[in-house]
Scaffold this motif. Sequence first.
Motif, PDB file in Angstrom:
ATOM      1  N   ALA A 112       0.829  -1.207   0.000  1.00 26.48           N
ATOM      2  CA  ALA A 112       0.000   0.000   0.000  1.00 26.48           C
ATOM      3  C   ALA A 112       0.860   1.252   0.000  1.00 26.48           C
ATOM      4  CB  ALA A 112      -0.912  -0.004   1.215  1.00 26.48           C
ATOM      5  N   ASP A 113       2.169   1.092  -0.087  1.00 24.32           N
ATOM      6  CA  ASP A 113       3.068   2.238   0.053  1.00 24.32           C
ATOM      7  C   ASP A 113       3.142   3.117  -1.189  1.00 24.32           C
ATOM      8  OD1 ASP A 113       3.719   1.525   2.624  1.00 24.32           O
ATOM      9  OD2 ASP A 113       5.517   0.407   2.054  1.00 24.32           O
ATOM     10  N   TYR A 114       2.861   2.548  -2.346  1.00 22.83           N
ATOM     11  CA  TYR A 114       2.997   3.321  -3.584  1.00 22.83           C
ATOM     12  C   TYR A 114       1.989   2.804  -4.600  1.00 22.83           C
ATOM     13  CZ  TYR A 114       5.721  -0.732  -5.163  1.00 22.83           C
ATOM     14  OH  TYR A 114       6.121  -2.004  -5.491  1.00 22.83           O
ATOM     15  N   ASN A 115       1.785   3.609  -5.633  1.00 20.53           N
ATOM     16  CA  ASN A 115       0.819   3.211  -6.663  1.00 20.53           C
ATOM     17  C   ASN A 115       1.472   3.241  -8.044  1.00 20.53           C
ATOM     18  OD1 ASN A 115       1.001   5.961  -7.042  1.00 20.53           O
ATOM     19  ND2 ASN A 115      -1.191   6.311  -7.159  1.00 20.53           N
TER      20      ASN A 115
ATOM     21  N   ASP B  36       8.969   4.132  -5.235  1.00 19.85           N
ATOM     22  CA  ASP B  36       8.243   3.024  -4.614  1.00 19.85           C
ATOM     23  C   ASP B  36       7.977   3.291  -3.128  1.00 19.85           C
ATOM     24  OD1 ASP B  36      10.714   2.702  -3.494  1.00 19.85           O
ATOM     25  OD2 ASP B  36      11.021   0.649  -4.192  1.00 19.85           O
ATOM     26  N   ASP B  37       7.867   4.568  -2.783  1.00 19.29           N
ATOM     27  CA  ASP B  37       7.594   4.875  -1.379  1.00 19.29           C
ATOM     28  C   ASP B  37       6.601   6.018  -1.197  1.00 19.29           C
ATOM     29  OD1 ASP B  37       9.125   6.924  -2.301  1.00 19.29           O
ATOM     30  OD2 ASP B  37      10.629   6.824  -0.708  1.00 19.29           O
ATOM     31  N   ARG B  38       5.815   6.252  -2.235  1.00 19.80           N
ATOM     32  CA  ARG B  38       4.875   7.368  -2.142  1.00 19.80           C
ATOM     33  C   ARG B  38       3.688   7.094  -3.051  1.00 19.80           C
ATOM     34  NH1 ARG B  38       7.554  13.304  -2.259  1.00 19.80           N
ATOM     35  NH2 ARG B  38       8.409  12.559  -4.229  1.00 19.80           N
ATOM     36  N   TRP B  39       2.492   7.551  -2.620  1.00 22.58           N
ATOM     37  CA  TRP B  39       1.272   7.388  -3.424  1.00 22.58           C
ATOM     38  C   TRP B  39       1.010   8.698  -4.145  1.00 22.58           C
ATOM     39  CZ3 TRP B  39      -1.551   2.692  -3.054  1.00 22.58           C
ATOM     40  CH2 TRP B  39      -2.718   2.635  -3.845  1.00 22.58           C
ATOM     41  N   TRP B  40       1.099   8.659  -5.476  1.00 25.14           N
ATOM     42  CA  TRP B  40       0.893   9.868  -6.284  1.00 25.14           C
ATOM     43  C   TRP B  40      -0.564   9.932  -6.748  1.00 25.14           C
ATOM     44  CZ3 TRP B  40       4.928  12.127 -10.055  1.00 25.14           C
ATOM     45  CH2 TRP B  40       6.222  12.040  -9.523  1.00 25.14           C
ATOM     46  N   TRP B  41      -1.171  11.069  -6.597  1.00 27.01           N
ATOM     47  CA  TRP B  41      -2.463  11.304  -7.265  1.00 27.01           C
ATOM     48  C   TRP B  41      -2.850  12.773  -7.112  1.00 27.01           C
ATOM     49  CZ3 TRP B  41      -4.339   7.912 -10.547  1.00 27.01           C
ATOM     50  CH2 TRP B  41      -5.542   8.209 -11.178  1.00 27.01           C
ATOM     51  N   PRO B  42      -3.382  13.383  -8.158  1.00 31.99           N
ATOM     52  CA  PRO B  42      -3.745  14.804  -8.074  1.00 31.99           C
ATOM     53  C   PRO B  42      -5.138  15.013  -7.485  1.00 31.99           C
ATOM     54  CG  PRO B  42      -4.096  14.031 -10.302  1.00 31.99           C
ATOM     55  CD  PRO B  42      -3.533  12.859  -9.540  1.00 31.99           C
TER      56      PRO B  42
ATOM     57  N   ARG C  50      -5.887  17.307  -1.776  1.00 33.86           N
ATOM     58  CA  ARG C  50      -4.445  17.403  -1.483  1.00 33.86           C
ATOM     59  C   ARG C  50      -4.022  16.451  -0.370  1.00 33.86           C
ATOM     60  NH1 ARG C  50      -1.643  21.504  -3.747  1.00 33.86           N
ATOM     61  NH2 ARG C  50      -2.871  22.833  -5.130  1.00 33.86           N
ATOM     62  N   ILE C  51      -4.609  15.262  -0.371  1.00 31.06           N
ATOM     63  CA  ILE C  51      -4.229  14.248   0.622  1.00 31.06           C
ATOM     64  C   ILE C  51      -2.990  13.498   0.139  1.00 31.06           C
ATOM     65  CG2 ILE C  51      -4.969  12.065   1.670  1.00 31.06           C
ATOM     66  CD1 ILE C  51      -7.829  13.191   1.712  1.00 31.06           C
ATOM     67  N   PHE C  52      -2.877  13.322  -1.172  1.00 32.95           N
ATOM     68  CA  PHE C  52      -1.793  12.513  -1.730  1.00 32.95           C
ATOM     69  C   PHE C  52      -0.778  13.389  -2.448  1.00 32.95           C
ATOM     70  CE2 PHE C  52      -5.383   9.851  -0.982  1.00 32.95           C
ATOM     71  CZ  PHE C  52      -4.807   8.775  -0.328  1.00 32.95           C
ATOM     72  N   TYR C  53       0.351  12.766  -2.767  1.00 33.51           N
ATOM     73  CA  TYR C  53       1.431  13.540  -3.383  1.00 33.51           C
ATOM     74  C   TYR C  53       1.168  13.812  -4.853  1.00 33.51           C
ATOM     75  CZ  TYR C  53       5.842  14.830  -5.434  1.00 33.51           C
ATOM     76  OH  TYR C  53       6.809  15.493  -6.140  1.00 33.51           O
TER      77      TYR C  53
ATOM     78  N   GLN D 183       2.678  14.095   2.426  1.00 32.79           N
ATOM     79  CA  GLN D 183       1.595  13.694   1.520  1.00 32.79           C
ATOM     80  C   GLN D 183       2.043  12.502   0.675  1.00 32.79           C
ATOM     81  OE1 GLN D 183       0.764  17.205  -0.746  1.00 32.79           O
ATOM     82  NE2 GLN D 183      -0.708  18.002   0.712  1.00 32.79           N
ATOM     83  N   GLY D 184       1.239  11.468   0.683  1.00 30.09           N
ATOM     84  CA  GLY D 184       1.550  10.288  -0.125  1.00 30.09           C
ATOM     85  C   GLY D 184       2.430   9.261   0.561  1.00 30.09           C
TER      86      GLY D 184
END
Lengths: 144, 132
Positions: free
Chosen positions: A23-26, A35-41, A45-48, B112-113
């Motif tokens: 669940a660490d990355y998408n 591989d250590d962050r979830w990106w999404w616009p 602004r919850i995600f990176y 974030q993320g």
Amino acid sequence: MPLTRLFPNLGFSDYQVTSPPSADYNCIAWAALEDDRWWWPDPNRIFYWPEDAPREETLDGFVKTFELYGYESCTSTEIEVGFEKVAIFVDADGEPTHMARQMQSGGWTSKLGTLEDIEHSLRGLEGDRYGIVAAILRRPIRSL
Amino acid sequence: MAAFWPLDGQGLSDESNQLRDGATRAFIHYHIPMTRETLAQKFRALADAWQEETAHLSSPTRIAMHPAYQQIIGMGLPVIPLILQDMSKEPKQWFWALTSITGINPVVPSEQGRIRKMVAAWLRWGTEESYI
């Protein structure tokens, strides 16, 4: 649930699981070599999402975001010497659902939500879940 | 129902019919299992369905729009301890729900993320607010 139930087209070509679920990355992070962050616009602004990139859940927004990393649109899904490529999938409404990254072998690698990473053919993930490939982007491979 | 309430309204006064209708409603209400589920049981069933059906998704917007997730948000503040408990066992995409229910986001922009750091921030908040 077997991946071929989620993505029936995987059953028509070779694919292999290359990581445990995480669940660490998408898929967007994975396409961007993270591989250590979830990106999404997301609008909340919850995600990176990169600061200078348009925070839009649109194909155009995703293309512009990856242009910030040196990518440009192209048409061929085939491997091209000296270039690395990513593919953007969209649903029937044209909204981005998924991204995949081309490997040096010419095959593609994807992170499937919180499930595993897989190596697959590009068409293997097309279908009801992720829709179709709507854009291919490429950039020169950077020398280390 | 016909065997249980055999009169079917015939020959009864209005008051008797009202009593009969009320008793019928009570009977039906008692025998529908959903109404006797605890909040924890209802949460678990919805959370499992949501997890199963959205695990392949990357878009937090789509993940949060799942009907089961929306029902969980609709449970309001009482569900917060259950979400935090679930989150403490395994990192999951509860951030949208927590922000929707509480109106706050304790995650600093630089995290974030970063899912594990986001989970830690919410668990810290839950402890400070006595939810866990």
